[in-house]
Write an enzyme that holds these catalytic residues in place. Structure first.
Site, mmCIF file in Angstrom:
data_model
loop_
_atom_site.group_PDB
_atom_site.id
_atom_site.type_symbol
_atom_site.label_atom_id
_atom_site.label_comp_id
_atom_site.label_asym_id
_atom_site.label_seq_id
_atom_site.Cartn_x
_atom_site.Cartn_y
_atom_site.Cartn_z
ATOM 1 N N ARG A 38 27.272 30.367 39.097
ATOM 2 C CA ARG A 38 27.957 29.291 39.032
ATOM 3 C C ARG A 38 28.462 29.340 40.439
ATOM 4 O O ARG A 38 29.490 29.669 40.188
ATOM 5 C CB ARG A 38 28.794 29.169 37.732
ATOM 6 C CG ARG A 38 28.138 27.295 37.567
ATOM 7 C CD ARG A 38 29.261 26.165 36.054
ATOM 8 N NE ARG A 38 30.337 27.287 36.249
ATOM 9 C CZ ARG A 38 31.545 26.386 36.151
ATOM 10 N NH1 ARG A 38 30.988 25.016 36.444
ATOM 11 N NH2 ARG A 38 32.881 26.935 35.829
ATOM 12 N N SER A 59 34.549 37.726 36.222
ATOM 13 C CA SER A 59 35.228 38.860 34.944
ATOM 14 C C SER A 59 34.434 39.869 34.579
ATOM 15 O O SER A 59 33.518 40.559 33.433
ATOM 16 C CB SER A 59 34.155 37.877 33.733
ATOM 17 O OG SER A 59 34.800 36.733 34.147
ATOM 18 N N ASP A 92 39.684 35.001 34.328
ATOM 19 C CA ASP A 92 39.206 33.428 33.787
ATOM 20 C C ASP A 92 40.744 33.406 33.412
ATOM 21 O O ASP A 92 41.125 31.982 33.055
ATOM 22 C CB ASP A 92 38.560 33.668 33.104
ATOM 23 C CG ASP A 92 38.507 34.676 31.575
ATOM 24 O OD1 ASP A 92 38.714 35.772 31.711
ATOM 25 O OD2 ASP A 92 37.806 35.456 31.049
HETATM 26 MG MG MG Z 1 34.852 31.373 29.164
#
Ligand code: MG
Ligand code: ADP
Length: 524
Positions: free
Chosen positions: A90, A161, A214
């Site tokens: 993204r 991540s 995150d």
């Molecule tokens: Mg998430």
């Protein structure tokens, strides 16, 4: 009174054996206040050993993130944010407008199966080209012109991540790939450098300013709305938390330059040797059959990837004892991971008298066509046991972090908590805690009361939370608050405010880029 902590009332038609089995399960899955208290104390101890760099006595990695300073919601400027963690990449343009207001535009690019295993330079080129395509789209270029930053170069925050050993806000070495990625040339190398090289190769005017986890992004994004945010937590596929720590307590850091720094706790790994967590045979079965046996046991008792499977294990146990579905399972229910956590949410949401909606789930999702009302009541009761335990363990981790913050002298002063809840480095409620005559919850209650009475300015500590389990599982928040009240006293709601924070990888990453850019300016 039927509160969320009262197990579902047994139907009169339950057989003695069914009642006995459920009451045994209730015993196994119910965490008393005393057990939660014991776990909290151990959690705080492990936080301290992790901060001291004592890897042998701590399962908590307590990773310094090099993110110092928290947003107050007045920051302005346009930043790029990038989120890579699964099948989609993204790219976002985040415009911080000040006054807690944000505008964002984003585009998702699919990371093909080929790219997930291609050489890292190919993956990074794909990312660089995606960024280029995104910023050259007319709509986005005009936005950048509307809200220019100081230079022509766009600063970017990168939410990555995967496990990384971070050495600076803009440097981190990939330790290993997870989640189906396996790109040669990346492990052991600096992810930021690899991305920056690809960006430069493709002649894109972007600077990678920050690499963030995150949980950290969640904390930062929530701070923009609520400057009193102290914790960021994830209750989704997995679970983890990050919080603001006083740098003088981080013994693993070279000479600290800032007063505070965000720490990524990696709390999914708490008590990995199962010394104190009340694991049941159902949890052990799940752990053994998982892809990572022996690690992240705490996560396996809490998060969305696992709760359904624990429930499935219990249901099969009841079936095998002919206490459920007349002893008959289905092919689907016999299949690993077939019972999704989402089904538990749907089952717990059914408050009808006859529980027909549960019959529909059993039929459509699990191929169980013959079930009685007693069966459905049992299934619901099992979901409640697993779901409540998860929420109470989540409350435990949150309360432990809050207690640590309250205890480090001066650290919470900015939150209106000039409380002295500790002596020296001893944290309230731990083995070495100060007052042995009362529980930590009583002590915190008394101290918060006295601050309030003396006209002290008690402000809530905000916790930014992301994840489908927290957001969608019925009663999850309510059950967490119950646990928090047991661990922080009856003023828990005055002390802690839980809130959903969904844009960690967008707004949070942009804020990390902003913080990194500001810090770089100061050091020039
Ligand atoms: Mg998430
Ligand atoms: P991620 O953590 O991967 O960013 P999410 O926060 O959406 O993503 O969490 C996904 C997890 O949440 C999955 O394990 C899924 O089983 C679980 N989940 C999805 N929907 C629900 C729901 N309605 N209730 C409870 N759990 C859910």
């Amino acid at each position: 009174m039927l509160t969320s902590s009262t197990p579902t009332k047994h139907h009169t038609k339950w057989s003695d054996k069914q009642s006995k089995a459920l009451s045994d399960l209730t015993e196994e899955f119910t965490l008393s206040t005393a057990q939660l208290e014991h776990l909290t104390a151990a959690f705080i101890d492990q936080m301290q050993s992790g901060l001291a760099g004592d890897q042998k006595s701590s399962d908590l990695a307590m990773i310094p993130t090099f993110v110092s300073g928290r947003p107050d919601g007045q920051e302005r400027g346009s930043y790029l944010a990038l989120d890579l963690g699964g099948t989609n990449l993204r790219v976002c343009l985040i415009t911080l407008k000040g006054n807690h207001d944000v505008e964002s535009n984003s585009k998702a690019f699919r990371v093909s199966d080929h790219l997930q295993e291609a050489h890292i330079s190919e993956l990074m080129d794909f990312i660089a080209i995606s960024i280029k395509e995104f910023i050259s789209s007319e709509h986005i270029s005009s936005k950048i012109v509307e809200h220019p930053t100081d230079s022509d170069t766009l600063e970017l925050g990168f939410t990555f991540s995967f496990p990384v050993a971070q050495t600076a806000i803009d440097a981190g070495m990939l330790l290993r790939w997870t989640k189906g990625f396996n790109c040669p040339g990346a492990v052991g190398n600096d992810i930021v450098q690899l991305l920056q090289e690809a960006i430069d190769r493709n002649k894109v005017n972007v600077h990678v300013a920050a690499l963030v986890n995150d949980t950290v992004g969640t904390l930062l994004a929530h701070s923009y709305k609520h400057p009193n945010t102290f914790i960021g937590a994830i209750f989704g596929t997995g679970t983890n938390g990050a919080y603001v720590e006083a740098t003088r307590s981080i013994k693993t850091m070279p000479t600290p330059t800032a007063k505070e720094m965000i720490i990524n706790i990696e709390w999914g790994n708490f008590d990995k040797d199962k010394r104190i967590l009340p694991v049941t045979p159902f949890d052990n079965k799940l752990d053994r059959e998982s892809i990572n046996p022996g690690i992240h046991i705490f996560e396996k008792m809490i998060s969305g990837m696992y709760l359904g499977e624990i429930t499935r294990n219990i249901l099969l146990h009841l079936i095998d004892h002919r206490l459920l579905f007349d002893g008959t399972s289905s092919q689907k229910l016999n299949t690993h991971w077939s019972f999704e956590t989402k089904f538990m949410s749907q089952i717990e949401s059914d408050t009808s008298a006859t529980l027909i909606p549960i019959a529909q789930i059993l039929e459509q999702e699990l191929g169980i066509y013959l079930n009685t009302q007693v069966d459905r009541e049992i299934v619901k009761a099992v979901c409640e046991l697993v779901g409540r335990r998860a929420a109470r363990l989540s409350a435990m981790a949150t309360a432990a972090v809050v207690r640590r913050g309250l205890s480090v002298e001066g650290h919470f002063a900015g939150y209106g908590y000039p409380l002295k809840l500790s002596e020296g480095d001893h944290v309230i409620g731990t083995a070495a805690g100060v007052n042995k005559n009362e529980t930590a919850a009583e002590e915190i209650h008394e101290k918060t009361d006295s601050v309030a009475e003396h006209g002290g300015n008690l402000q809530q500590i905000h916790v930014g939370i992301d994840g489908s389990v927290f957001e969608h599982y019925p009663h999850f928040e309510e059950r967490m608050v119950e646990g928090l009240t047991e661990l922080l006293g009856s003023r828990a709601k005055d002390i802690v405010a839980l809130g959903i924070s969904k844009d960690g990888s967008g707004v949070g990453a942009a804020l990390a880029a902003l913080i990194a850019t500001k810090n770089a300016d100061h050091s020039c």
